[in-house]
Design a protein around this motif. Structure first.
Motif, PDB file in Angstrom:
ATOM      1  N   SER A 129     -77.840  41.182  17.670  1.00 44.90           N
ATOM      2  CA  SER A 129     -78.895  41.124  16.661  1.00 44.90           C
ATOM      3  C   SER A 129     -78.567  39.984  15.700  1.00 44.90           C
ATOM      4  O   SER A 129     -77.429  39.490  15.663  1.00 44.90           O
ATOM      5  N   PRO A 142     -84.333  35.455  23.715  1.00 43.23           N
ATOM      6  CA  PRO A 142     -84.427  36.778  23.112  1.00 43.23           C
ATOM      7  C   PRO A 142     -84.428  37.874  24.171  1.00 43.23           C
ATOM      8  O   PRO A 142     -84.906  37.680  25.285  1.00 43.23           O
ATOM      9  N   THR A 186     -85.431  42.051  24.139  1.00 39.29           N
ATOM     10  CA  THR A 186     -85.954  43.143  23.328  1.00 39.29           C
ATOM     11  C   THR A 186     -85.464  44.463  23.902  1.00 39.29           C
ATOM     12  O   THR A 186     -85.719  44.781  25.060  1.00 39.29           O
ATOM     13  N   GLY A 234     -87.293  48.011  20.848  1.00 38.54           N
ATOM     14  CA  GLY A 234     -88.097  47.416  19.800  1.00 38.54           C
ATOM     15  C   GLY A 234     -87.366  46.418  18.922  1.00 38.54           C
ATOM     16  O   GLY A 234     -87.960  45.836  18.027  1.00 38.54           O
ATOM     17  N   GLU A 235     -86.081  46.198  19.156  1.00 38.79           N
ATOM     18  CA  GLU A 235     -85.313  45.239  18.365  1.00 38.79           C
ATOM     19  C   GLU A 235     -85.071  43.983  19.185  1.00 38.79           C
ATOM     20  O   GLU A 235     -84.768  44.054  20.373  1.00 38.79           O
ATOM     21  N   THR A 236     -85.208  42.831  18.561  1.00 39.96           N
ATOM     22  CA  THR A 236     -84.952  41.572  19.242  1.00 39.96           C
ATOM     23  C   THR A 236     -83.495  41.198  19.057  1.00 39.96           C
ATOM     24  O   THR A 236     -82.995  41.117  17.943  1.00 39.96           O
ATOM     25  N   TYR A 279     -80.319  38.486  20.805  1.00 39.83           N
ATOM     26  CA  TYR A 279     -80.250  37.146  21.384  1.00 39.83           C
ATOM     27  C   TYR A 279     -78.983  37.011  22.211  1.00 39.83           C
ATOM     28  O   TYR A 279     -77.940  37.562  21.871  1.00 39.83           O
TER      29      TYR A 279
END
Length: 131
Positions: free
Chosen positions: A29, A64, A66, A69-71, A73
């Protein structure tokens, strides 16, 4: 004069952020990336991390992911892989072996043609599962 993202000069912050992503055990994150970057460069701010991640995504060296629901990297170029999300510590790990054999071009009932797939496994990582 406008400088394109691919010709921008390298900076210490960008180099450290890239290195953190390259050595991460899985996608990170922005908050995790900030914490790990600040361990080496205490003055790095959140805006710098966001700008750098966007630049690296635009350059194609980072992409990215996902999850829930959180992106997050991760560094690009790691080939086909999936992820394991630890329900105890919250860390996400890269799995290099594919747990599902679904070749591209497979046709599922109803006429769904598979082009790719993503799998995230959930459970406890080795550290959290240890007695």
């Amino acid at each position: 004069m406008t400088v394109s993202p691919t010709t921008r000069r390298s900076t210490r912050q960008r180099d450290v952020i890239s290195r953190v992503l390259d050595h991460a055990e899985g996608p990170l994150s922005v908050g995790d990336l900030l914490t790990r970057t600040q361990a080496e460069l205490p003055g790095v701010g959140l805006a710098t991390v966001y700008r750098t991640v966007k630049l690296l995504c635009d350059q194609g060296t980072v992409h990215p992911v996902t999850l829930d629901g959180e992106t997050l990297y991760e560094a690009s170029g790691r080939g086909h892989h999936h992820h394991f999300s630890c329900t105890a510590c919250g860390r996400v790990f890269t799995l290099h072996a594919c747990p599902v054999s679904i070749p591209a071009g497979s046709v599922y009932p109803g006429g769904f043609v598979v082009e790719a797939h993503e799998v995230t496994l959930y459970g406890r990582c080795p550290a959290c599962a240890a007695p």
